[in-house]
Structure formats: C-alpha cells, structure tokens
Scaffold this motif. Structure first.
Motif, PDB file in Angstrom:
ATOM      1  N   UNK A 182       0.835  -1.205   0.000  1.00  0.00           N
ATOM      2  CA  UNK A 182       0.000   0.000   0.000  1.00  0.00           C
ATOM      3  C   UNK A 182       0.871   1.258   0.000  1.00  0.00           C
ATOM      4  N   UNK A 183       1.808   1.420   0.949  1.00  0.00           N
ATOM      5  CA  UNK A 183       2.685   2.599   0.844  1.00  0.00           C
ATOM      6  C   UNK A 183       3.589   2.567  -0.388  1.00  0.00           C
ATOM      7  N   UNK A 184       4.094   1.388  -0.752  1.00  0.00           N
ATOM      8  CA  UNK A 184       4.981   1.325  -1.915  1.00  0.00           C
ATOM      9  C   UNK A 184       4.270   1.791  -3.184  1.00  0.00           C
ATOM     10  N   UNK A 204      -4.827 -23.435   2.276  1.00  0.00           N
ATOM     11  CA  UNK A 204      -5.550 -22.244   1.843  1.00  0.00           C
ATOM     12  C   UNK A 204      -5.262 -21.930   0.372  1.00  0.00           C
ATOM     13  N   UNK A 205      -6.105 -21.105  -0.204  1.00  0.00           N
ATOM     14  CA  UNK A 205      -5.937 -20.666  -1.577  1.00  0.00           C
ATOM     15  C   UNK A 205      -5.094 -19.392  -1.634  1.00  0.00           C
ATOM     16  N   UNK A 206      -4.191 -19.319  -2.602  1.00  0.00           N
ATOM     17  CA  UNK A 206      -3.450 -18.092  -2.887  1.00  0.00           C
ATOM     18  C   UNK A 206      -3.936 -17.580  -4.241  1.00  0.00           C
ATOM     19  N   UNK A 207      -4.473 -16.354  -4.253  1.00  0.00           N
ATOM     20  CA  UNK A 207      -5.074 -15.808  -5.470  1.00  0.00           C
ATOM     21  C   UNK A 207      -4.496 -14.435  -5.783  1.00  0.00           C
ATOM     22  N   UNK A 208      -4.814 -13.934  -6.959  1.00  0.00           N
ATOM     23  CA  UNK A 208      -4.200 -12.705  -7.467  1.00  0.00           C
ATOM     24  C   UNK A 208      -4.789 -11.455  -6.826  1.00  0.00           C
ATOM     25  N   UNK A 209      -3.896 -10.464  -6.642  1.00  0.00           N
ATOM     26  CA  UNK A 209      -4.318  -9.165  -6.103  1.00  0.00           C
ATOM     27  C   UNK A 209      -3.401  -8.065  -6.642  1.00  0.00           C
ATOM     28  N   UNK A 210      -3.084  -8.172  -7.930  1.00  0.00           N
ATOM     29  CA  UNK A 210      -2.253  -7.166  -8.559  1.00  0.00           C
ATOM     30  C   UNK A 210      -0.767  -7.422  -8.372  1.00  0.00           C
ATOM     31  N   UNK A 211       0.033  -6.518  -8.913  1.00  0.00           N
ATOM     32  CA  UNK A 211       1.484  -6.607  -8.786  1.00  0.00           C
ATOM     33  C   UNK A 211       1.971  -5.896  -7.525  1.00  0.00           C
ATOM     34  N   UNK A 212       1.670  -4.601  -7.388  1.00  0.00           N
ATOM     35  CA  UNK A 212       2.110  -3.823  -6.235  1.00  0.00           C
ATOM     36  C   UNK A 212       0.925  -3.036  -5.678  1.00  0.00           C
ATOM     37  N   UNK A 213      -0.255  -3.658  -5.778  1.00  0.00           N
ATOM     38  CA  UNK A 213      -1.521  -3.042  -5.370  1.00  0.00           C
ATOM     39  C   UNK A 213      -1.766  -1.764  -6.175  1.00  0.00           C
ATOM     40  N   UNK A 214      -1.411  -1.824  -7.456  1.00  0.00           N
ATOM     41  CA  UNK A 214      -1.537  -0.676  -8.344  1.00  0.00           C
ATOM     42  C   UNK A 214      -2.995  -0.287  -8.558  1.00  0.00           C
ATOM     43  N   UNK A 215      -3.212   0.940  -8.962  1.00  0.00           N
ATOM     44  CA  UNK A 215      -4.545   1.401  -9.331  1.00  0.00           C
ATOM     45  C   UNK A 215      -4.721   1.163 -10.832  1.00  0.00           C
ATOM     46  N   UNK A 216      -5.377   0.076 -11.164  1.00  0.00           N
ATOM     47  CA  UNK A 216      -5.405  -0.310 -12.575  1.00  0.00           C
ATOM     48  C   UNK A 216      -6.216   0.645 -13.443  1.00  0.00           C
ATOM     49  N   UNK A 217      -7.112   1.439 -12.832  1.00  0.00           N
ATOM     50  CA  UNK A 217      -7.889   2.383 -13.630  1.00  0.00           C
ATOM     51  C   UNK A 217      -7.054   3.583 -14.074  1.00  0.00           C
ATOM     52  N   UNK A 218      -5.837   3.699 -13.553  1.00  0.00           N
ATOM     53  CA  UNK A 218      -4.935   4.768 -13.966  1.00  0.00           C
ATOM     54  C   UNK A 218      -3.850   4.271 -14.922  1.00  0.00           C
ATOM     55  N   UNK A 219      -3.944   3.004 -15.303  1.00  0.00           N
ATOM     56  CA  UNK A 219      -2.913   2.410 -16.159  1.00  0.00           C
ATOM     57  C   UNK A 219      -3.376   2.317 -17.608  1.00  0.00           C
ATOM     58  N   UNK A 220      -2.410   2.353 -18.504  1.00  0.00           N
ATOM     59  CA  UNK A 220      -2.701   2.002 -19.882  1.00  0.00           C
ATOM     60  C   UNK A 220      -3.053   0.512 -19.937  1.00  0.00           C
TER      61      UNK A 220
END
Length: 309
Positions: free
Chosen positions: A64-66, A125-141
């Motif tokens: 989150x901070x990163x 337990x299951x390990x599932x996807x949650x982005x690369x660095x918790x990026x905001x994907x709506x701001x990405x190309x």
C-alpha cells in the motif's frame, strides 16, 4: 509503465458531451460493458449445507505505501505488521476452527514474504491474485495493466506451486480492460464487484463469459471500519465488536436465505489483538450453526459452475 494523464481538449473538436446529453446507445453501452448475468446460487450447498462461508484476506502488507511511492519506515512498518504479526494470528485462528480461506496477495508482497505464501499453501488455503504492487489499474494504460497481471500470475505460480484461478483487483478497481485481461489469463472467477450477495456470471457487452463473480461489499470489509490515517480524517470510529456485530447480522441473513456469506479482511488491519478477539467471537457464532460449508473462493466458483444448469 505509463500513467494515464488528463486529456488536453482539442479546440478543433466538438466539446465532449455531458452525461445528460448522452444518447441511449451511449449510456447503455457504458452500463452493459461489464454486467451481472445469470445467478449462480445453487439449489443446495455440498452435503446439504445451509450456507456457504467464504473468508478472505488481502495480504497487502507493504504494497500500500509502496504503491504511493512512500518508502519511509513508518508507513512500511504498518504493512510489515501484517506479515510479522497479523498473518500468523489469522492462520492460527483458522487452524483452530479448521476453516480454509482465500489469501489474495499482491505479487510484490509475495516476493517480500515467500515463506508466508508457503505457509498458506501448507495449511490448505488458496493463494489468489491481487495485482502486482496493489496498483490502481484504472490509472494504467491497458498494456501496462495486462503486463502486470500476467507478471503477477507467473510470480504467484512460482512461489505457491499452483497457477492462481481467481483475482481480486487492488482496491476493487475495475478498468474497462480488466475483464478482457481476466479472460485472457483463463481465470475461473473474479471477486471485485458488487452486483449481488450471491455468485453470478459476468457478462461482457451482454455476452456470457463463463467467469464467476464472487461479490464483495464494503459492509463486509474490515478496512472502512478500522483504518487509520494520521494526517487525514480517516479514523477507526467503529469498535471491533460492533464491526463483528454487523458481520454477524450479514451471516445470519445469509444463513436464513441459504446463500453465501463472503468476508474480506486484511492481516495488517484485522490482525491486531482486540480485532482478532472480535473475529474469533464471530467464528464461534458461525460454528454454533449446523449446515455450514466453509470454502475457499475457488471452491465456491468451481461448485456453482458445476451445479448451475
């Protein structure tokens, strides 16, 4: 990666329309891009269970901070707490109740804490996807969003030994391209949208995708109640046991309706002592009911797809 920037108006172009000026074709197109399709609520849960309980934890930790470019020790230590103290407490509580859960983990978090990934897997337990660095994907190309998603899937597969089958987008952001990327990844389910209490199939421009949505809701998330921002107005105004009371009511209603009780938590938030006490009380309440099926999000998705007509 290239962040999207504000579009500079071209004086030679016609001005953009306001939403109230849109044609029906325009506003329907926006609404229909990603939509809830058929309900996937099964006639019954495995073994004749009355309710399905899907607990999930977003192991964000330092990402989150990163994500914000914050590299100073104070903020990073708040995230590190989730890995160092919160996640082990969560695992012990789940083990005590014999409950499987889904851990949605940004790939950078997994790389920082590979032993934690192994602990999740070893406990079933299951390990599932949650982005690369918790990026905001709506701001990405779109190309950047796609590249990060595939890189994250590859990383989690390498660290966990299993290719992830589901995704929860960071911050539940869902861009115009997220569903297409999810389909290209071959994922079975998403858990980022909020159109129902029960599982449903996602539609893309009106067409069925075969992807299960396991819906989330801010009501069933620890972050809105318990987060703290020192220099902002964000404060944990709701006592942990009051939060657990809201979730207890959500579970009771799901039990009465024969539906799904899905919960989203974060080790760096729920993992503090007083909050774990409240979560333990909630799990004791659930355990006091007959006919409860505890399942990972992957289990839920696979079951409803198998049972749906």
């Amino acid at each position: 990666m290239t962040a999207m920037t504000a579009r500079v108006p071209d004086p030679t172009e016609a001005p953009e329309q306001q939403p109230w000026q849109w044609s029906e074709q325009t506003w329907r197109g926006h609404v229909d891009r990603v939509r809830a399709g058929r309900s996937l609520t099964p006639a019954s849960w495995p073994g004749g269970a009355r309710v399905a309980v899907a607990l999930s934890f977003d192991s964000d930790h330092e990402t989150i901070p990163l994500r914000e470019g914050e590299t100073r020790p104070g903020k990073l230590s708040q995230g590190e707490y989730g890995a160092r103290a919160g996640a082990p407490r969560v695992l012990r509580l789940l083990d005590r109740h014999g409950i499987p859960a889904s851990f949605f983990m940004p790939a950078v978090s997994a790389l920082l804490h590979p032993g934690e990934v192994r602990d999740y897997v070893a406990a079933g337990h299951e390990v599932a996807m949650h982005g690369w660095i918790h990026e905001r994907n709506m701001l990405l190309d779109p190309a950047d969003e796609r590249e990060l998603a595939f890189r994250a899937a590859d990383t989690l597969e390498r660290l966990s030994g299993t290719r992830p089958v589901g995704i929860r987008t960071p911050s539940w952001d869902f861009s115009d391209h997220t569903l297409a990327i999810t389909r290209e990844l071959g994922l079975v389910y998403d858990s980022s949208l909020m159109a129902d209490d029960e599982p449903y199939e996602l539609l893309a421009d009106g067409e069925p995708t075969g992807i299960v949505e396991i819906p989330v809701e801010w009501i069933r998330d620890d972050a809105p109640y318990l987060m703290m921002e020192r220099y902002g107005a964000l404060r944990p105004y709701t006592p942990p046991r009051d939060v657990a009371g809201i979730w207890r009511d959500e579970f009771d209603a799901a039990y009465a309706e024969g539906g799904l009780f899905q919960l989203t938590m974060h080790p760096h938030i729920i993992g503090h002592r007083s909050r774990m006490a409240a979560l333990a009380e909630l799990l004791d309440h659930i355990a006091g009911h007959d006919g409860v099926w505890y399942a990972t999000h992957a289990d839920i998705a696979e079951y409803v797809l198998r049972e749906s007509p």
